[in-house]
Design a protein around this motif. Structure first.
Motif, mmCIF file in Angstrom:
data_model
loop_
_atom_site.group_PDB
_atom_site.id
_atom_site.type_symbol
_atom_site.label_atom_id
_atom_site.label_comp_id
_atom_site.label_asym_id
_atom_site.label_seq_id
_atom_site.Cartn_x
_atom_site.Cartn_y
_atom_site.Cartn_z
ATOM 1 N N LEU B 307 41.316 39.877 45.150
ATOM 2 C CA LEU B 307 42.142 39.767 43.946
ATOM 3 C C LEU B 307 41.267 39.870 42.696
ATOM 4 C CD1 LEU B 307 44.888 39.131 42.540
ATOM 5 C CD2 LEU B 307 44.143 36.744 42.533
ATOM 6 N N PHE B 308 40.143 39.136 42.709
ATOM 7 C CA PHE B 308 39.236 39.194 41.558
ATOM 8 C C PHE B 308 38.642 40.595 41.420
ATOM 9 C CE2 PHE B 308 38.024 34.685 40.118
ATOM 10 C CZ PHE B 308 39.334 34.277 40.233
ATOM 11 N N GLY B 309 38.431 41.250 42.569
ATOM 12 C CA GLY B 309 37.944 42.630 42.526
ATOM 13 C C GLY B 309 38.954 43.527 41.822
ATOM 14 N N VAL B 310 40.227 43.311 42.117
ATOM 15 C CA VAL B 310 41.293 44.072 41.464
ATOM 16 C C VAL B 310 41.256 43.835 39.951
ATOM 17 C CG1 VAL B 310 43.799 44.198 41.153
ATOM 18 C CG2 VAL B 310 42.827 44.145 43.461
ATOM 19 N N LEU B 311 41.188 42.545 39.557
ATOM 20 C CA LEU B 311 41.197 42.220 38.128
ATOM 21 C C LEU B 311 39.984 42.826 37.425
ATOM 22 C CD1 LEU B 311 42.330 38.467 38.183
ATOM 23 C CD2 LEU B 311 43.693 40.471 37.620
ATOM 24 N N ASN B 312 38.795 42.652 38.037
ATOM 25 C CA ASN B 312 37.583 43.153 37.390
ATOM 26 C C ASN B 312 37.591 44.673 37.260
ATOM 27 O OD1 ASN B 312 36.505 40.612 37.049
ATOM 28 N ND2 ASN B 312 35.452 40.637 39.017
ATOM 29 N N THR B 313 38.115 45.350 38.276
ATOM 30 C CA THR B 313 38.129 46.808 38.246
ATOM 31 C C THR B 313 39.157 47.311 37.227
ATOM 32 O OG1 THR B 313 37.602 46.758 40.592
ATOM 33 C CG2 THR B 313 38.272 48.870 39.690
ATOM 34 N N GLY B 314 40.352 46.714 37.276
ATOM 35 C CA GLY B 314 41.410 47.140 36.363
ATOM 36 C C GLY B 314 41.065 46.840 34.912
ATOM 37 N N ALA B 315 40.249 45.790 34.697
ATOM 38 C CA ALA B 315 39.905 45.387 33.332
ATOM 39 C C ALA B 315 39.232 46.507 32.563
ATOM 40 C CB ALA B 315 38.991 44.164 33.376
ATOM 41 N N LEU B 316 38.449 47.326 33.260
ATOM 42 C CA LEU B 316 37.735 48.404 32.580
ATOM 43 C C LEU B 316 38.721 49.397 31.973
ATOM 44 C CD1 LEU B 316 34.833 48.945 35.120
ATOM 45 C CD2 LEU B 316 34.840 47.643 32.991
ATOM 46 N N GLU B 317 39.781 49.709 32.717
ATOM 47 C CA GLU B 317 40.799 50.631 32.207
ATOM 48 C C GLU B 317 41.526 50.027 31.008
ATOM 49 O OE1 GLU B 317 42.576 53.579 34.152
ATOM 50 O OE2 GLU B 317 40.491 53.894 34.731
ATOM 51 N N VAL B 318 41.828 48.720 31.139
ATOM 52 C CA VAL B 318 42.507 48.037 30.043
ATOM 53 C C VAL B 318 41.658 48.119 28.786
ATOM 54 C CG1 VAL B 318 43.274 45.775 29.215
ATOM 55 C CG2 VAL B 318 43.796 46.482 31.549
ATOM 56 N N ASP B 319 40.351 47.947 28.979
ATOM 57 C CA ASP B 319 39.412 47.989 27.873
ATOM 58 C C ASP B 319 39.450 49.350 27.179
ATOM 59 O OD1 ASP B 319 37.554 46.171 26.706
ATOM 60 O OD2 ASP B 319 35.967 47.572 27.239
ATOM 61 N N VAL B 320 39.537 50.397 27.986
ATOM 62 C CA VAL B 320 39.459 51.757 27.435
ATOM 63 C C VAL B 320 40.786 52.182 26.813
ATOM 64 C CG1 VAL B 320 39.115 54.194 28.019
ATOM 65 C CG2 VAL B 320 37.637 52.443 29.028
ATOM 66 N N PHE B 321 41.902 51.870 27.502
ATOM 67 C CA PHE B 321 43.184 52.466 27.110
ATOM 68 C C PHE B 321 44.088 51.590 26.243
ATOM 69 C CE2 PHE B 321 42.070 54.938 30.930
ATOM 70 C CZ PHE B 321 42.014 56.188 30.337
ATOM 71 N N THR B 322 43.697 50.340 26.000
ATOM 72 C CA THR B 322 44.524 49.489 25.138
ATOM 73 C C THR B 322 43.637 48.810 24.103
ATOM 74 O OG1 THR B 322 44.274 47.414 26.325
ATOM 75 C CG2 THR B 322 45.945 48.921 27.156
ATOM 76 N N ASP B 323 44.277 48.066 23.183
ATOM 77 C CA ASP B 323 43.516 47.311 22.199
ATOM 78 C C ASP B 323 43.081 45.960 22.745
ATOM 79 O OD1 ASP B 323 43.644 49.248 20.315
ATOM 80 O OD2 ASP B 323 45.518 48.523 19.430
ATOM 81 N N VAL B 324 43.414 45.729 24.027
ATOM 82 C CA VAL B 324 43.062 44.446 24.624
ATOM 83 C C VAL B 324 41.659 44.542 25.221
ATOM 84 C CG1 VAL B 324 43.710 42.766 26.378
ATOM 85 C CG2 VAL B 324 45.474 44.047 25.175
ATOM 86 N N PRO B 325 40.740 43.670 24.783
ATOM 87 C CA PRO B 325 39.390 43.722 25.340
ATOM 88 C C PRO B 325 39.355 43.216 26.778
ATOM 89 C CG PRO B 325 39.582 41.905 23.795
ATOM 90 C CD PRO B 325 40.871 42.649 23.740
ATOM 91 N N ARG B 326 38.340 43.638 27.523
ATOM 92 C CA ARG B 326 38.293 43.291 28.941
ATOM 93 C C ARG B 326 38.073 41.800 29.180
ATOM 94 N NH1 ARG B 326 32.456 45.774 30.511
ATOM 95 N NH2 ARG B 326 33.080 47.281 28.976
ATOM 96 N N GLU B 327 37.658 41.069 28.136
ATOM 97 C CA GLU B 327 37.466 39.623 28.308
ATOM 98 C C GLU B 327 38.771 38.908 28.641
ATOM 99 O OE1 GLU B 327 35.847 41.217 25.802
ATOM 100 O OE2 GLU B 327 33.896 41.050 26.797
ATOM 101 N N LEU B 328 39.901 39.618 28.440
ATOM 102 C CA LEU B 328 41.192 39.053 28.850
ATOM 103 C C LEU B 328 41.108 38.597 30.306
ATOM 104 C CD1 LEU B 328 44.252 38.572 28.344
ATOM 105 C CD2 LEU B 328 44.619 40.836 29.318
#
Lengths: 300, 367
Positions: B307-328
């Protein structure tokens, strides 16, 4: 290694440690282990810069740091006192939360993943020169360091008196040593533990404010393990305000020396390790056994 | 375990994750983004392609090791928050031995390095274990202190003794090729799974799965595991039953540290092929979250790490494609930990009340 500049640096290094160590002491004396000090320092640092940046008033900033510390420690209090969950787990989670949230907000507010813009620091205390020679003499003493350095030392005295000379201090200690007994005597264990934890948040938050205002900006992860060093200082000082003060001065001195050593061929890592090694030695009892409050860490 | 108790142990992590996602959604809304959009990008970033799935497993791998470390110690009643230090020492020992293995065949080099990683972590964890067993010092403070000492020591050795000549980066030279673990892309491609060759997923995940099985087997199928669990449940009772409690504390800590040290199989043997100063971004601390979420069971740890692997991996995309930083994601993970312990306490209390209720009902009926 013993120049005045090192002494100056040592005092500045020690100041956030003193605040946080006193905070940790109040929490642990009430029976709640607080390894969230690291996160509270960081949050305090962030809040102080945010408010100073918005208002231009570093005193308001420092107060914001204190308040933020109280808020964060309130999470710890609710989770570990009301819900009786594991205090270490709560602390670890809060440290992660603080790290994530401050970086998150730094990005949202200032558009930077690393640091805030610079802000004005606290101006030093000074009596007007027109008051004559006496004022000048006083200024030599009170105007030499940022005000929070003096407040840190004053806090040690206040904490000492509070812990050992007031009814509140006695009850706090009772709750940390033997909550069942304290409860039987009609002391509200939960309320006192809340007081201890929130007090620790206020103090550590102020420590974070000093850390950031002294640097004139917020830098991501700027607490850099100081919360844990403060924890170490509290243990090394045997859960006593004065003992913690001396431990913080020692550790602050080590940090100042270590900075001076950089680039001089002496491995700074070994100086950095001193607080941690000393704390382990103190716990084993080689230099007088350090014993935590009996009920510290146990939910009630 | 009653059916209700079983439900509690599955429910509290699920509730916690759901609530954390809800909190995260509110945070996202507060900064003017759509939670649905952010979460769909997050999960697309993790599940969108074979490549990203490879990253999910790759990112989960070290967390499986540190999660097992925390969970295993917990079963002995020990709180090992020294995973960070243990993984540094294990990784450093692994790299150090790996540098000296030129000419040793892989059949020997790989097991040797796996052993070195585990031994490094175990040795570092033995210190707080011994101090607890011999002097009664609580392991939490000592493991925290040892984290910093490990960081300092490894940093000193990497920078001053083992730094690759002519390089600015504080890292060692590459370990012997025979000690490196193969990437899995080739093998997966040959069975028709199109994992790109650049994907870092490597054979360490097989060691991680082996570790999950080993932790389960030791805890549930061996005398040692039985004794460790007995010490964890009630040290005094264990003592009266003839179990050497002090010895068990040290042994449990060492096994725990060995799991943390095995992070080296992914980071050093399978990915970097060298030791990089300060490489672990909180992997050790995240292990605590993983263990909690996985209810301190080996299988639970596996799922929580994924699950954490999913969150950590998906976070990079969130960082790139939204205004939400990956620290979320860091915030989400922290909130999850807090909620899982709270949900656990609340549900356990409910469980006790229910059992107490059932018991009093039973006595009334028999009376």
């Amino acid at each position: 290694m013993f120049e005045l500049t090192v002494f100056d640096a040592a005092l500045r290094m020690a100041t956030p440690l003193i605040f946080a160590a006193l905070g940790g002491m109040f929490s642990e004396r009430s029976g709640v282990v607080n390894i969230a000090l690291e996160g509270i320092l960081l949050t305090g640092a962030f809040a102080s810069i945010l408010v100073t940046y918005q208002t231009g008033d570093p005193w308001l900033g420092a107060f914001a740091g204190l308040l933020a510390g109280v808020l964060v420690s309130a999470i710890h209090a609710v989770v570990s006192i009301t819900f009786k969950a594991n205090q270490i787990v709560s602390g670890v989670a809060i440290n992660l939360l603080a790290m994530g949230a401050t970086q998150f907000l730094t990005w949202i507010i200032w558009g930077s993943s690393a640091n805030s813009p610079p802000v004005e620091g606290m101006s030093y205390w000074a009596l007007p020169e027109s008051w004559g020679a006496v004022a000048r003499a006083v200024n030599v003493v009170i105007g030499h360091y940022p005000p929070l350095v003096y407040i840190a030392f004053a806090s040690v005295v206040i904490a000492h008196v509070t812990l050992w000379r007031t009814a509140f201090g006695l009850r706090l200690r009772a709750v940390g040593e033997h909550p069942e007994a304290a409860d039987t005597l009609g002391i509200n264990v939960h309320r006192l533990r809340y007081a201890g934890v929130l007090l620790s948040g206020a103090l550590a938050g102020l420590g974070g404010a000093f850390l950031a205002l002294n640097t004139h900006q917020f830098v991501k992860n700027m607490s850099a393990g100081r919360g844990f060093i403060a924890l170490a200082a509290m243990i090394f000082g045997k859960w006593n305000p004065v003992g913690a003060l001396f431990a913080c001065l020692l550790f602050g001195y080590a940090e100042a020396v270590q900075m001076g050593l950089q680039g001089r061929g002496i491995p700074s890592q070994f100086v950095q390790m001193i607080p941690y090694v000393l704390t382990m030695v103190a716990l084993v009892g080689v230099i007088g056994r350090a014993r935590p409050p009996a009920a510290s860490g146990k939910p009630y | 375990m009653s059916r209700f108790a079983k439900a509690v142990s599955v429910l509290s992590p699920v509730i916690a994750v759901a609530a954390a996602l809800l909190v995260g959604g509110l945070v996202v809304m507060a900064i003017g983004e759509s939670p649905l959009r952010v979460y769909s990008i997050l999960f697309r970033g993790a599940f969108g392609s074979v490549d990203s799935l490879g990253y999910v497993v790759f990112n989960a791998c070290p967390l499986i090791f540190t999660g097992l470390a925390v969970a295993f110690a917990f079963r002995a009643g020990l709180f090992n928050i020294g995973g960070e230090g243990q993984l540094y020492v294990g990784s450093f020992v692994c790299a150090w031995v790996g540098l000296k293995l030129g000419g040793v065949p892989a059949a020997l080099a790989v097991p040797l390095l796996v052993l070195a990683s585990a031994a490094g972590g175990a040795a570092w964890a033995a210190i707080p274990g011994f101090l607890k067993a011999r002097f009664g010092v609580h392991e939490v403070i000592n493991t925290i202190m040892l984290n910093f000492i490990a960081i300092g020591l490894t940093s000193y050795f990497v920078i001053n003794v083992f730094k690759e000549p002519g390089q600015m980066t504080p890292q060692t030279a590459e370990i012997a090729a025979s000690g490196q673990l193969p990437r899995l892309a080739g093998a997966l491609q040959s069975v028709g799974i199109p994992l790109p060759a650049a994907n870092p997923l490597n054979a360490s995940i097989l060691i991680a799965l082996g570790a999950v099985w080993a932790a389960w087997f030791i805890l549930n199928r061996t005398t040692l595991g039985y004794e460790i669990r007995a010490v964890g449940l009630n040290p005094s009772a264990a003592e009266y039953a003839g179990i050497n409690v002090r010895r068990m504390l040290v042994v449990a800590m060492m096994i725990s540290g060995a799991f943390a040290g095995l992070v080296a199989t992914n980071e050093i043997m399978g990915f970097r092929y060298r030791y990089l100063d300060n490489f672990s971004a909180q992997i050790g601390f995240m292990g605590i979250a993983v263990a909690l979420l996985g209810k301190n069971t080996p299988l639970g740890v596996l799922f929580a790490a994924l699950l954490f692997g999913v969150l950590n991996t998906g976070a990079l995309e969130v960082d790139v494609f939204t205004d939400v930083p990956r620290e979320l994601i860091l915030v989400l993970q922290a909130v999850t930990i807090i909620l899982v312990v709270v949900a656990n306490e609340v549900l356990t209390k409910k469980l006790r009340e229910r059992e107490a209720g059932a018991a009093s009902q039973a006595t009334e009926e028999s009376a």
